[in-house]
Design a protein around this motif. Sequence first.
Motif, PDB file in Angstrom:
ATOM      1  N   THR A  49      35.431  -2.238  -2.624  1.00  0.00           N
ATOM      2  CA  THR A  49      34.399  -1.210  -2.570  1.00  0.00           C
ATOM      3  C   THR A  49      33.334  -1.550  -3.601  1.00  0.00           C
ATOM      4  O   THR A  49      33.649  -1.748  -4.779  1.00  0.00           O
ATOM      5  N   ILE A  50      32.103  -1.632  -3.146  1.00  0.00           N
ATOM      6  CA  ILE A  50      30.960  -1.918  -4.013  1.00  0.00           C
ATOM      7  C   ILE A  50      30.200  -0.610  -4.169  1.00  0.00           C
ATOM      8  O   ILE A  50      29.775  -0.013  -3.176  1.00  0.00           O
ATOM      9  N   ALA A  63      27.834 -10.139  -0.858  1.00  0.00           N
ATOM     10  CA  ALA A  63      29.203 -10.092  -1.392  1.00  0.00           C
ATOM     11  C   ALA A  63      29.901 -11.368  -0.937  1.00  0.00           C
ATOM     12  O   ALA A  63      29.764 -11.785   0.213  1.00  0.00           O
ATOM     13  N   ARG A  87      29.198 -11.927   2.971  1.00  0.00           N
ATOM     14  CA  ARG A  87      28.696 -10.757   3.699  1.00  0.00           C
ATOM     15  C   ARG A  87      27.332 -10.367   3.134  1.00  0.00           C
ATOM     16  O   ARG A  87      27.173 -10.237   1.920  1.00  0.00           O
ATOM     17  N   TYR A  88      26.361 -10.186   4.020  1.00  0.00           N
ATOM     18  CA  TYR A  88      25.029  -9.733   3.630  1.00  0.00           C
ATOM     19  C   TYR A  88      25.031  -8.216   3.751  1.00  0.00           C
ATOM     20  O   TYR A  88      25.219  -7.674   4.837  1.00  0.00           O
ATOM     21  N   LEU A  89      24.849  -7.540   2.626  1.00  0.00           N
ATOM     22  CA  LEU A  89      25.040  -6.100   2.566  1.00  0.00           C
ATOM     23  C   LEU A  89      23.787  -5.323   2.939  1.00  0.00           C
ATOM     24  O   LEU A  89      22.666  -5.737   2.626  1.00  0.00           O
ATOM     25  N   GLN A  90      24.021  -4.185   3.570  1.00  0.00           N
ATOM     26  CA  GLN A  90      22.961  -3.217   3.804  1.00  0.00           C
ATOM     27  C   GLN A  90      22.639  -2.559   2.463  1.00  0.00           C
ATOM     28  O   GLN A  90      23.477  -2.561   1.559  1.00  0.00           O
ATOM     29  N   ILE A  92      22.510  -0.073  -0.533  1.00  0.00           N
ATOM     30  CA  ILE A  92      23.470   0.937  -0.977  1.00  0.00           C
ATOM     31  C   ILE A  92      22.687   2.004  -1.740  1.00  0.00           C
ATOM     32  O   ILE A  92      22.017   1.718  -2.731  1.00  0.00           O
ATOM     33  N   SER A  97      28.350   3.877  -1.850  1.00  0.00           N
ATOM     34  CA  SER A  97      29.215   2.703  -1.888  1.00  0.00           C
ATOM     35  C   SER A  97      29.403   2.154  -0.482  1.00  0.00           C
ATOM     36  O   SER A  97      29.110   2.819   0.511  1.00  0.00           O
ATOM     37  N   ILE A  98      29.896   0.950  -0.430  1.00  0.00           N
ATOM     38  CA  ILE A  98      30.221   0.292   0.838  1.00  0.00           C
ATOM     39  C   ILE A  98      31.596  -0.358   0.666  1.00  0.00           C
ATOM     40  O   ILE A  98      31.886  -0.924  -0.384  1.00  0.00           O
ATOM     41  N   LEU A 100      34.338  -3.098   2.142  1.00  0.00           N
ATOM     42  CA  LEU A 100      34.468  -4.307   2.961  1.00  0.00           C
ATOM     43  C   LEU A 100      35.936  -4.685   3.072  1.00  0.00           C
ATOM     44  O   LEU A 100      36.690  -4.571   2.100  1.00  0.00           O
ATOM     45  N   VAL A 118      29.374 -10.075  -6.301  1.00  0.00           N
ATOM     46  CA  VAL A 118      28.162  -9.564  -5.661  1.00  0.00           C
ATOM     47  C   VAL A 118      26.966 -10.155  -6.396  1.00  0.00           C
ATOM     48  O   VAL A 118      26.879 -10.090  -7.624  1.00  0.00           O
TER      49      VAL A 118
END
Length: 187
Positions: A49-50, A63, A87-90, A92, A97-98, A100, A118
């Motif tokens: 969790t980021i 990430a 992973r290319y993150l949307q 936040i 949080s996101i 994965l 990250v």
Amino acid sequence: MTRRILVACIAVAVVAGAPAAAASARLTVSVDRATVATKLGHTFVISSTITNRGPTPAAGLIAHLNVLSLGRGLYVDPEDWSSHRTRYLQPIAVGGSITLTWKLAAVNAGGLGVYIAVLPRSGRAVEPTTGPVVHVTIADRRTLDAGGILPLALGLPALLALAMVSLRLARRGAPWAGHSSGRALRS
């Protein structure tokens, strides 16, 4: 005068280092477990969790899953462990949080460390934000039945032996073999 120059140099160094420190301080990475114990050939999952604890939305982030050997002599090729390590993150949101999910395959026996880093997608020179290391222990899977071949390896020779014994008994005239010995029964 020298003291003023020293203070000015320290102030410049602190200000120059501030963006890197601020970037890493605003994000945190956590994982759902501290250890994983599995067997060679099995798969396992780690969730991370980021969280954005900064004052602005966190955007343009990547990430990355990292796998490394914790002992000597264990070869680790991260591509063998997971085919989706980046992973290319949307973006936040502030306070958001996101989560994965990372699926890994246990391809070597031994002790490994797995962690998520990250980074900014821009390649800007900042310290990456990393999560804690997950200690992974992979037991060597020794099995007598490698790949399900044991029934075939034992069954085929047994079947052939049974066929040969049946054929020999049939030639000798065993009554259960469906032949008569040629002798007439006397009453």
